[in-house]
Motif scaffolding. Structure first.
Motif, short mmCIF file in Angstrom:
data_model
loop_
_atom_site.label_atom_id
_atom_site.label_comp_id
_atom_site.label_asym_id
_atom_site.label_seq_id
_atom_site.Cartn_x
_atom_site.Cartn_y
_atom_site.Cartn_z
N GLU A 99 0.78 -1.26 0.02
CA GLU A 99 -0.02 -0.11 0.09
C GLU A 99 0.88 1.07 0.06
OE1 GLU A 99 -2.66 -0.28 3.48
OE2 GLU A 99 -0.90 0.18 4.78
N CYS A 100 0.46 2.28 -0.63
CA CYS A 100 1.21 3.44 -0.81
C CYS A 100 0.90 4.17 0.33
CB CYS A 100 0.88 4.32 -1.96
SG CYS A 100 1.20 3.53 -3.57
N GLN A 101 1.91 4.86 1.10
CA GLN A 101 1.79 5.79 2.28
C GLN A 101 1.63 7.07 2.00
OE1 GLN A 101 1.26 4.05 5.47
NE2 GLN A 101 0.99 2.33 4.04
N SER A 102 1.15 7.87 2.84
CA SER A 102 0.88 9.43 2.48
C SER A 102 2.29 10.10 2.49
CB SER A 102 0.22 10.05 3.73
OG SER A 102 -1.04 9.48 3.51
N GLY A 103 2.34 11.07 1.86
CA GLY A 103 3.71 11.81 1.20
C GLY A 103 4.17 12.43 2.51
N LEU A 104 5.40 12.68 2.52
CA LEU A 104 6.44 13.57 3.62
C LEU A 104 7.09 14.62 2.94
CD1 LEU A 104 7.46 13.71 6.50
CD2 LEU A 104 8.97 12.17 5.93
N ALA A 105 7.09 15.53 3.51
CA ALA A 105 8.09 16.87 2.92
C ALA A 105 8.94 17.22 3.92
CB ALA A 105 7.04 18.04 2.38
N LEU A 106 10.23 17.21 3.71
CA LEU A 106 11.06 17.86 5.00
C LEU A 106 12.21 18.64 4.28
CD1 LEU A 106 13.99 15.71 5.13
CD2 LEU A 106 12.05 14.45 5.26
N SER A 107 13.06 19.42 5.02
CA SER A 107 13.95 20.15 4.49
C SER A 107 15.32 19.97 5.05
CB SER A 107 13.60 21.63 4.67
OG SER A 107 12.53 21.95 3.93
N SER A 108 16.47 20.15 4.38
CA SER A 108 17.81 19.84 5.05
C SER A 108 18.79 20.97 4.28
CB SER A 108 18.34 18.54 4.93
OG SER A 108 19.56 18.06 5.61
N ILE A 109 20.07 20.78 4.68
CA ILE A 109 21.08 21.41 3.81
C ILE A 109 21.99 20.70 3.03
CG2 ILE A 109 20.96 23.36 5.06
CD1 ILE A 109 23.50 22.50 6.56
N TRP A 110 22.65 20.92 1.92
CA TRP A 110 23.42 20.02 1.29
C TRP A 110 24.78 20.84 0.78
CZ3 TRP A 110 24.88 21.44 -3.78
CH2 TRP A 110 24.11 22.60 -4.38
N THR A 111 25.75 19.95 0.57
CA THR A 111 27.02 20.56 0.21
C THR A 111 27.78 19.53 -0.98
OG1 THR A 111 28.41 19.18 1.95
CG2 THR A 111 27.73 21.64 2.39
#
Length: 168
Positions: A99-111
């Motif tokens: 079953e597909c699960q509801s989406g998630l949105a998150l933020s971070s930083i990258w280098t």
């Protein structure tokens, strides 16, 4: 369910890692800017969830759970990850199902360092690689699911998984 939550967290981490890669060694961080869409999610076991008679290790081909999932890189070092999940389990007939699960949105930083991109993730940073317009990351034992064997019954399983993103 503990395994589902762990799988979701690991999937997110993989998505973050993959999205932080550069196009090539000479590319600049501006080459990363934009959206990178999930185009493949490979696990070790093959499934035929779409019912076409061909089992595949690519959950992107077998389910619609990852359609439209992406990572967005910004020139200021921020990254946004929008991802859904797949819960693989054994149904009441002892058949593999999902079953597909509801989406998630998150933020971070990258280098970025050449073709290697690192995303900060608490105490454990995640690193991925880029080649051309493709981002790839592999997470050992990062995909958890439930399987069934008539001799032993239901049991949890962990598998490596690889996520591929493509910049359009």
């Amino acid at each position: 369910m503990k395994t589902k939550i762990q799988s979701l967290i690991l999937l997110i981490l993989c998505l973050v890692i993959s999205s932080c890669s550069s196009d090539d060694d000479s590319s600049s961080s501006s080459d990363l800017e934009g959206q990178w869409f999930v185009t493949s999610l490979l696990v070790e076991s093959a499934f035929d969830f779409n019912g076409d008679g061909n089992a595949s290790r690519d959950l992107f081909q077998e389910t619609s759970c990852y359609d439209g999932n992406f990572i967005q890189f910004f020139d200021d070092g921020d990254v946004t990850i929008v991802v859904d999940f797949t819960n693989i389990f054994v149904d009441s007939n002892n058949e593999q199902d999902f079953e597909c699960q509801s989406g998630l949105a998150l933020s971070s930083i990258w280098t970025q360092n050449g073709d290697s991109v690192t995303v900060e993730n608490g105490n454990e940073d995640i690193t991925g690689l880029i080649s051309g317009n493709t981002l790839t990351v592999t997470v050992p034992d990062g995909f958890e699911m439930e399987l069934y064997d008539p001799a032993i019954g239901h049991y949890p399983a962990e598998e490596d998984f690889t996520i591929v993103f493509t910049k359009e």
